[in-house]
Design an enzyme around this catalytic site. Structure first.
Site, mmCIF file in Angstrom:
data_model
loop_
_atom_site.group_PDB
_atom_site.id
_atom_site.type_symbol
_atom_site.label_atom_id
_atom_site.label_comp_id
_atom_site.label_asym_id
_atom_site.label_seq_id
_atom_site.Cartn_x
_atom_site.Cartn_y
_atom_site.Cartn_z
ATOM 1 C CE LYS A 186 34.360 58.441 32.670
ATOM 2 N NZ LYS A 186 34.890 57.083 32.512
ATOM 3 C CD GLN B 136 33.242 53.737 32.051
ATOM 4 O OE1 GLN B 136 33.497 54.811 31.514
ATOM 5 N NE2 GLN B 136 33.502 53.503 33.323
ATOM 6 C CG ASP C 88 40.361 56.349 30.196
ATOM 7 O OD1 ASP C 88 40.139 57.325 30.939
ATOM 8 O OD2 ASP C 88 39.512 55.474 29.945
#
Ligand code: NAD
Length: 284
Positions: free
Chosen positions: A54, A98, A121
């Site tokens: 990422k 994460q 997200d």
């Protein structure tokens, strides 16, 4: 019938090019580059690989990435303070926590602390609620990436039965909301579904996200269906396979995603897209 492949890798590369061009143009107009903060707690090897990819993708398109690796024993309070700090930081347009987090940490509680405007997200209840109410803002990356892939093959949605296997907060549930929003009739299957074959064999659009290798047998696929495999499972030889028995399924489907090279690259590209969207929204 041999299915056409839905080439997520190629589509994601194209998306990244477009994002990069837009960021360059905005830079020339005097806008700061978008910024993404990535918080990684613990030593989970898969998470380290995802985060590295990422951050590299951010670098490729001109998004600044701010990295916060924290040890496994980090106390929740420390992450709470960091999220509050990042919520206030104008250089940071998106915050990514994460998952999974170590078991002593309340992931859901922390996700709720992220400013919904920076929730790239799309996991905050505010953003999921907006999607449920048909007014999406920041949308969960994997399902949103899949919608872009389906649009790219000019998938019909109305009068189509979409079946989703897996009902997690990050894939299955928001996927159901996306397909419902698009006009499908949606069924969601999960670990307590009795007759999975019954649902799968009636699916015009099938999305599987369980992580159980070859759970979906190829001969269950409805002829002419569109088949999306989100599952990722690493075999002992290092190769990756999905939830769906690909070799057989591709002889029945009209369209199918490969694993790897299907959904995976789209998730990262969509994260970049969401970060740019968030940066633009924060200018308003
Ligand atoms: P999860 O473990 O949170 O959820 C799995 C879901 O599968 C659950 O809802 C469960 O009820 C369902 N399930 C389990 N056994 C089942 C069965 N026998 N029949 C029907 N349903 C069953 O997983 P997740 O986080 O949603 O991830 C699912 C898979 O997708 C994993 O392989 C993960 O690595 C992968 N994934 C890929 C991407 C990507 O970008 N390609 C993104 C996210 C997740």
């Amino acid at each position: 019938m041999t299915a056409k492949l839905i080439d997520g890798k190629n589509f994601a590369a194209q998306m990244k090019k477009e994002i990069s061009t837009e960021i360059t143009t905005r830079r020339e107009e005097g806008h700061p580059d978008p910024g993404l903060a990535v918080i990684l707690v613990g030593e989970d090897p898969a998470s380290h690989i995802y985060v590295r990819n990422k951050r590299q993708a951010c670098n490729d398109v001109g998004i600044q990435s701010f990295y916060y690796p924290l040890p496994n024993e980090t106390e929740e309070k420390q992450i709470v303070d960091l999220i509050h700090e990042l919520n206030q930081d104008p250089k940071v347009n998106g915050i990514l926590l994460q998952l999974p987090l170590p078991s002593h940490i309340d992931s859901d509680g922390l996700l709720e602390l992220i400013n919904p405007d920076k929730d790239v997200d799309g996991f905050h209840p505010y953003n999921l609620g907006r999607l449920a109410q048909r007014r999406p803002l920041l949308r969960p990356c994997t399902p949103y990436g899949i919608m872009m892939l389906l649009d790219s093959i000019q998938q019909h949605y109305k009068n189509q039965h979409a079946v989703i296997v897996g009902a997690s907060n990050i894939v299955g549930r928001p996927m159901a909301l996306e397909l419902l929003l698009a006009g499908c009739t949606v069924s969601v299957c999960h670990r307590f579904t009795g007759d999975l074959k019954h649902f799968v064999s009636d699916a015009d659009i099938l999305v599987s996200a369980t992580g159980i290798p070859t759970l979906i047998k190829g001969d269950w696929i409805k002829p002419g269906a569109t088949v999306i495999d989100v599952g990722i499972h690493r075999l002992a030889d290092g190769s990756l396979i999905g939830d769906i028995e690909f070799a057989v399924a591709k002889e029945k489907a009209a369209w199918i995603t490969p694993v790897p090279g299907g959904v995976g690259p789209m998730t990262t590209a969509t994260l970049l897209k969401n970060t740019l969207i968030a940066a633009k929204n924060q200018m308003k």
